[in-house]
Design a protein around this motif. Structure first.
Motif, PDB file in Angstrom:
ATOM      1  N   ARG A 110      -1.874  13.651  -7.202  1.00 14.61           N
ATOM      2  CA  ARG A 110      -1.070  14.510  -8.077  1.00 14.61           C
ATOM      3  C   ARG A 110       0.322  13.923  -8.256  1.00 14.61           C
ATOM      4  NH1 ARG A 110      -4.237  18.805  -9.283  1.00 14.61           N
ATOM      5  NH2 ARG A 110      -2.689  19.373 -10.821  1.00 14.61           N
ATOM      6  N   GLU A 111       0.874  13.330  -7.194  1.00 16.44           N
ATOM      7  CA  GLU A 111       2.215  12.755  -7.313  1.00 16.44           C
ATOM      8  C   GLU A 111       2.206  11.437  -8.091  1.00 16.44           C
ATOM      9  OE1 GLU A 111       4.368  11.866  -3.661  1.00 16.44           O
ATOM     10  OE2 GLU A 111       5.933  10.812  -4.811  1.00 16.44           O
ATOM     11  N   PHE A 112       1.264  10.533  -7.765  1.00 15.65           N
ATOM     12  CA  PHE A 112       1.340   9.164  -8.316  1.00 15.65           C
ATOM     13  C   PHE A 112       0.502   8.969  -9.579  1.00 15.65           C
ATOM     14  CE2 PHE A 112       2.968   8.684  -4.044  1.00 15.65           C
ATOM     15  CZ  PHE A 112       4.013   7.801  -4.226  1.00 15.65           C
ATOM     16  N   GLN A 113      -0.361   9.934  -9.883  1.00 15.84           N
ATOM     17  CA  GLN A 113      -1.157   9.885 -11.116  1.00 15.84           C
ATOM     18  C   GLN A 113      -1.833   8.531 -11.321  1.00 15.84           C
ATOM     19  OE1 GLN A 113      -0.865  12.522 -13.799  1.00 15.84           O
ATOM     20  NE2 GLN A 113       0.119  13.831 -12.313  1.00 15.84           N
ATOM     21  N   PRO A 114      -2.643   8.087 -10.354  1.00 12.75           N
ATOM     22  CA  PRO A 114      -3.316   6.801 -10.517  1.00 12.75           C
ATOM     23  C   PRO A 114      -4.393   6.892 -11.600  1.00 12.75           C
ATOM     24  CG  PRO A 114      -4.219   7.937  -8.627  1.00 12.75           C
ATOM     25  CD  PRO A 114      -3.079   8.782  -9.130  1.00 12.75           C
ATOM     26  N   GLU A 115      -4.889   5.739 -12.017  1.00 13.27           N
ATOM     27  CA  GLU A 115      -5.994   5.678 -12.966  1.00 13.27           C
ATOM     28  C   GLU A 115      -7.289   6.163 -12.291  1.00 13.27           C
ATOM     29  OE1 GLU A 115      -5.561   4.686 -16.079  1.00 13.27           O
ATOM     30  OE2 GLU A 115      -7.648   4.531 -16.745  1.00 13.27           O
ATOM     31  N   VAL A 116      -7.459   5.738 -11.038  1.00 11.80           N
ATOM     32  CA  VAL A 116      -8.715   5.990 -10.317  1.00 11.80           C
ATOM     33  C   VAL A 116      -8.426   6.435  -8.881  1.00 11.80           C
ATOM     34  CG1 VAL A 116     -10.825   4.917  -9.404  1.00 11.80           C
ATOM     35  CG2 VAL A 116      -9.980   4.244 -11.649  1.00 11.80           C
ATOM     36  N   VAL A 117      -9.274   7.367  -8.423  1.00  8.21           N
ATOM     37  CA  VAL A 117      -9.263   7.779  -7.023  1.00  8.21           C
ATOM     38  C   VAL A 117     -10.676   7.614  -6.488  1.00  8.21           C
ATOM     39  CG1 VAL A 117      -9.307   9.900  -5.665  1.00  8.21           C
ATOM     40  CG2 VAL A 117      -7.281   9.347  -7.017  1.00  8.21           C
ATOM     41  N   VAL A 118     -10.802   7.075  -5.277  1.00  4.13           N
ATOM     42  CA  VAL A 118     -12.123   6.966  -4.655  1.00  4.13           C
ATOM     43  C   VAL A 118     -12.086   7.660  -3.301  1.00  4.13           C
ATOM     44  CG1 VAL A 118     -13.948   5.443  -3.788  1.00  4.13           C
ATOM     45  CG2 VAL A 118     -12.563   4.720  -5.752  1.00  4.13           C
TER      46      VAL A 118
ATOM     47  N   ILE B   5      -7.554  11.628 -14.309  1.00  4.10           N
ATOM     48  CA  ILE B   5      -7.802  10.656 -13.233  1.00  4.10           C
ATOM     49  C   ILE B   5      -9.309  10.550 -13.022  1.00  4.10           C
ATOM     50  CG2 ILE B   5      -7.461  10.155 -10.774  1.00  4.10           C
ATOM     51  CD1 ILE B   5      -4.886  11.832 -10.901  1.00  4.10           C
ATOM     52  N   LYS B   6      -9.813   9.307 -13.006  1.00  5.83           N
ATOM     53  CA  LYS B   6     -11.242   9.124 -12.729  1.00  5.83           C
ATOM     54  C   LYS B   6     -11.470   9.236 -11.234  1.00  5.83           C
ATOM     55  CE  LYS B   6     -11.739   5.779 -16.520  1.00  5.83           C
ATOM     56  NZ  LYS B   6     -10.355   5.217 -16.610  1.00  5.83           N
ATOM     57  N   VAL B   7     -12.488  10.006 -10.852  1.00  2.92           N
ATOM     58  CA  VAL B   7     -12.790  10.185  -9.436  1.00  2.92           C
ATOM     59  C   VAL B   7     -14.182   9.622  -9.144  1.00  2.92           C
ATOM     60  CG1 VAL B   7     -13.101  11.866  -7.574  1.00  2.92           C
ATOM     61  CG2 VAL B   7     -11.361  12.268  -9.345  1.00  2.92           C
ATOM     62  N   PHE B   8     -14.239   8.724  -8.161  1.00  2.00           N
ATOM     63  CA  PHE B   8     -15.520   8.160  -7.732  1.00  2.00           C
ATOM     64  C   PHE B   8     -15.690   8.380  -6.233  1.00  2.00           C
ATOM     65  CE2 PHE B   8     -14.170   5.240 -11.259  1.00  2.00           C
ATOM     66  CZ  PHE B   8     -15.124   5.652 -12.181  1.00  2.00           C
ATOM     67  N   ALA B   9     -16.942   8.212  -5.776  1.00  2.00           N
ATOM     68  CA  ALA B   9     -17.211   8.387  -4.344  1.00  2.00           C
ATOM     69  C   ALA B   9     -18.157   7.303  -3.849  1.00  2.00           C
ATOM     70  CB  ALA B   9     -17.823   9.762  -4.091  1.00  2.00           C
ATOM     71  N   GLY B  10     -18.060   7.018  -2.556  1.00  2.53           N
ATOM     72  CA  GLY B  10     -19.002   6.099  -1.912  1.00  2.53           C
ATOM     73  C   GLY B  10     -18.419   4.721  -1.649  1.00  2.53           C
ATOM     74  N   ALA B  11     -19.039   4.020  -0.692  1.00  3.00           N
ATOM     75  CA  ALA B  11     -18.556   2.696  -0.289  1.00  3.00           C
ATOM     76  C   ALA B  11     -18.713   1.682  -1.428  1.00  3.00           C
ATOM     77  CB  ALA B  11     -19.307   2.226   0.952  1.00  3.00           C
ATOM     78  N   ASN B  12     -19.788   1.816  -2.229  1.00  2.00           N
ATOM     79  CA  ASN B  12     -19.978   0.859  -3.320  1.00  2.00           C
ATOM     80  C   ASN B  12     -18.917   1.004  -4.403  1.00  2.00           C
ATOM     81  OD1 ASN B  12     -22.174  -0.448  -2.234  1.00  2.00           O
ATOM     82  ND2 ASN B  12     -23.637   1.027  -3.100  1.00  2.00           N
ATOM     83  N   ALA B  13     -18.439   2.238  -4.599  1.00  2.00           N
ATOM     84  CA  ALA B  13     -17.387   2.466  -5.599  1.00  2.00           C
ATOM     85  C   ALA B  13     -16.135   1.676  -5.244  1.00  2.00           C
ATOM     86  CB  ALA B  13     -17.077   3.964  -5.700  1.00  2.00           C
TER      87      ALA B  13
ATOM     88  N   SER C  27     -15.277  -1.894   7.764  1.00  2.00           N
ATOM     89  CA  SER C  27     -15.545  -1.376   6.415  1.00  2.00           C
ATOM     90  C   SER C  27     -14.666  -2.065   5.365  1.00  2.00           C
ATOM     91  CB  SER C  27     -15.292   0.128   6.371  1.00  2.00           C
ATOM     92  OG  SER C  27     -13.930   0.388   6.673  1.00  2.00           O
ATOM     93  N   GLY C  28     -13.634  -2.783   5.792  1.00  2.00           N
ATOM     94  CA  GLY C  28     -12.779  -3.486   4.844  1.00  2.00           C
ATOM     95  C   GLY C  28     -13.398  -4.764   4.295  1.00  2.00           C
ATOM     96  N   LEU C  29     -14.442  -5.253   4.957  1.00  2.00           N
ATOM     97  CA  LEU C  29     -14.963  -6.581   4.601  1.00  2.00           C
ATOM     98  C   LEU C  29     -15.492  -6.661   3.170  1.00  2.00           C
ATOM     99  CD1 LEU C  29     -15.636  -9.462   5.570  1.00  2.00           C
ATOM    100  CD2 LEU C  29     -17.825  -8.594   6.400  1.00  2.00           C
ATOM    101  N   ARG C  30     -16.411  -5.772   2.805  1.00  2.00           N
ATOM    102  CA  ARG C  30     -17.053  -5.896   1.490  1.00  2.00           C
ATOM    103  C   ARG C  30     -16.084  -5.686   0.313  1.00  2.00           C
ATOM    104  NH1 ARG C  30     -20.999  -2.169   1.022  1.00  2.00           N
ATOM    105  NH2 ARG C  30     -21.612  -3.036  -0.979  1.00  2.00           N
ATOM    106  N   PRO C  31     -15.243  -4.639   0.350  1.00  2.00           N
ATOM    107  CA  PRO C  31     -14.275  -4.500  -0.757  1.00  2.00           C
ATOM    108  C   PRO C  31     -13.313  -5.689  -0.852  1.00  2.00           C
ATOM    109  CG  PRO C  31     -14.327  -2.503   0.591  1.00  2.00           C
ATOM    110  CD  PRO C  31     -15.209  -3.492   1.267  1.00  2.00           C
TER     111      PRO C  31
END
Ligand code: MN
Length: 382
Positions: free
Chosen positions: A48-56, A75-83, A104-108
């Motif tokens: 709400r404060e930063f108004q990003p393009e996307v939130v996951v 704001i586009k909202v996505f979920a999951g590790a693949n997102a 969990s940081g490896l793949r992204p």
């Protein structure tokens, strides 16, 4: 043009301080992607404060609550590790700050490198687990990896204008953590609450425990090996309780360059955003008259076996650092939950090093398999 920044792990300690930097320099930087694992409320208020393009939201169970809370905003909202792996590839993104915790940081991170993004690396586990693969990939895709870890930022800043081949030694400083002065007997009975009181730095729970065991410093040694192309034998850990000298580099002529400052993670975060330039930063300035004296001690590898474990794992190579990282993630959490004693942390990691399948030439798939195998194995020890 504002630099568009994707913050993976925006609700953690590094993520929130990165947003402090963006707030202070809102003409230069924009939070384009914000992601969290489970911290729904904080993610929503940040969005709400930063108004990003996307939130996951990585944990899909929270998808509906995040989507509904942001339904009135574009704001586009996505979920999951693949997102996470998909959004980091968006064309508009300039910098990906990897501030999530653990494996969990490896793949992204790999996905961001393959899209030629500048990586502001705060997720040290990525280089611990798969340093060779990551650095090769980054070279091939010309994706710069800029360190956010304060020690590595200090080394990186000391290397400005220098030739990496002229490095003879790295002095990696460590606060020593909350148990620096305890005897081996006293360390048997320390609690997670005591370990979570770090003397100098404010950090998340996982890394604060890693700091108490000095596994964090061991991981930083491996991180430095990959970032700066040096051998573990060239990296000397110096316990420096004041945390003023953030690390130093010795060159072939004997000259030593260091970076100093008050302990404040916003500086290395901002330097990774502004590199090769610098920007102003509010906050306390270093007052050496007030500090008065700086101390340096040799680390005690016997009381802090996790530090020795990291050197042993780096020397063995292959998937051994991956084994150590996975084992550490499980025992670190078990200690925080009061299920094991402090000395069990190193003991159980050593056991996993003996019992897990060793792979000399691991691929990405082997790392994923090793991580899963070791989590099962170490969970069975508890
Ligand atoms: Mn650090």
């Amino acid at each position: 043009m504002k630099k568009k920044i994707a913050i993976l792990g925006s609700t953690g300690s590094i993520g929130t301080q990165a947003l402090d930097v963006i707030r202070e320099h809102s003409d230069d930087y924009e939070a384009y992607v914000l992601t969290a694992n489970n911290s729904v409320e904080r993610l929503i208020s940040q969005a709400r404060e930063f108004q990003p393009e996307v939130v996951v939201i990585a944990n899909e169970a929270h998808y509906a609550s995040v989507r509904d809370a942001l339904a009135d905003l574009p704001i586009k909202v996505f979920a999951g590790a693949n997102a996470l792996c998909e959004v980091v590839q968006m064309d508009a993104i300039d910098v990906v700050l990897t501030a999530m915790v653990g494996f969990s940081g490896l793949r992204p991170t790999i996905a961001a490198i393959e899209s030629k993004k500048t990586i502001a690396l705060a997720n040290k586990e990525t280089l611990v687990v798969a340093g060779e693969l990551i650095t090769q990939l980054a070279n091939r895709h010309h994706a710069p990896i800029l360190p956010v870890d304060s020690e590595h930022s200090a080394i990186f800043q000391s290397l400005a204008g220098e030739n990496l081949e002229r490095i003879t030694r790295i002095i990696l400083t460590a606060s020593g953590g909350p148990f620096r002065l305890l005897t081996e007997e006293e360390m048997e009975n320390v609690t997670a609450a005591q370990a979570l009181k770090h003397p100098n730095w404010e950090m998340g729970a996982k890394i604060t425990i890693d700091s108490a065991t000095m596994m964090n410093k061991g991981f930083e040694m491996i991180e430095a090996k990959w970032l700066f192309g040096v051998e573990p034998s060239q990296i000397d850990v110096h316990v420096h309780p004041e945390s003023i000298v953030h690390s130093a580099v010795e060159f072939c002529d004997g000259s030593v360059k260091a970076q100093l400052g008050v302990p404040d993670m916003r500086l290395p975060i901002q330097y990774a955003f502004s590199y090769p330039d610098r920007k102003t930063l509010s906050g306390e300035r270093l007052d050496l008259f007030k500090v008065g004296t700086l101390h340096f001690e040799r680390p005690d590898f016997k009381r802090f076996d996790c530090l020795q474990i990291a050197y042993d794992a780096a020397e063995r190579g292959g998937n051994m650092p991956c084994i150590v990282n996975a084992a550490n993630e499980i025992v670190n959490l078990a200690f925080r939950q009061g299920r094991i004693a402090f000395p069990d942390i190193a003991r159980l990691i050593r056991r996993a090093m003996d019992e897990a399948t060793f792979i000399a030439q691991p691929s990405l798939e082997s790392y994923l398999n090793t991580d899963a195998e070791v989590r099962r194995l170490v969970s069975s020890y508890l």
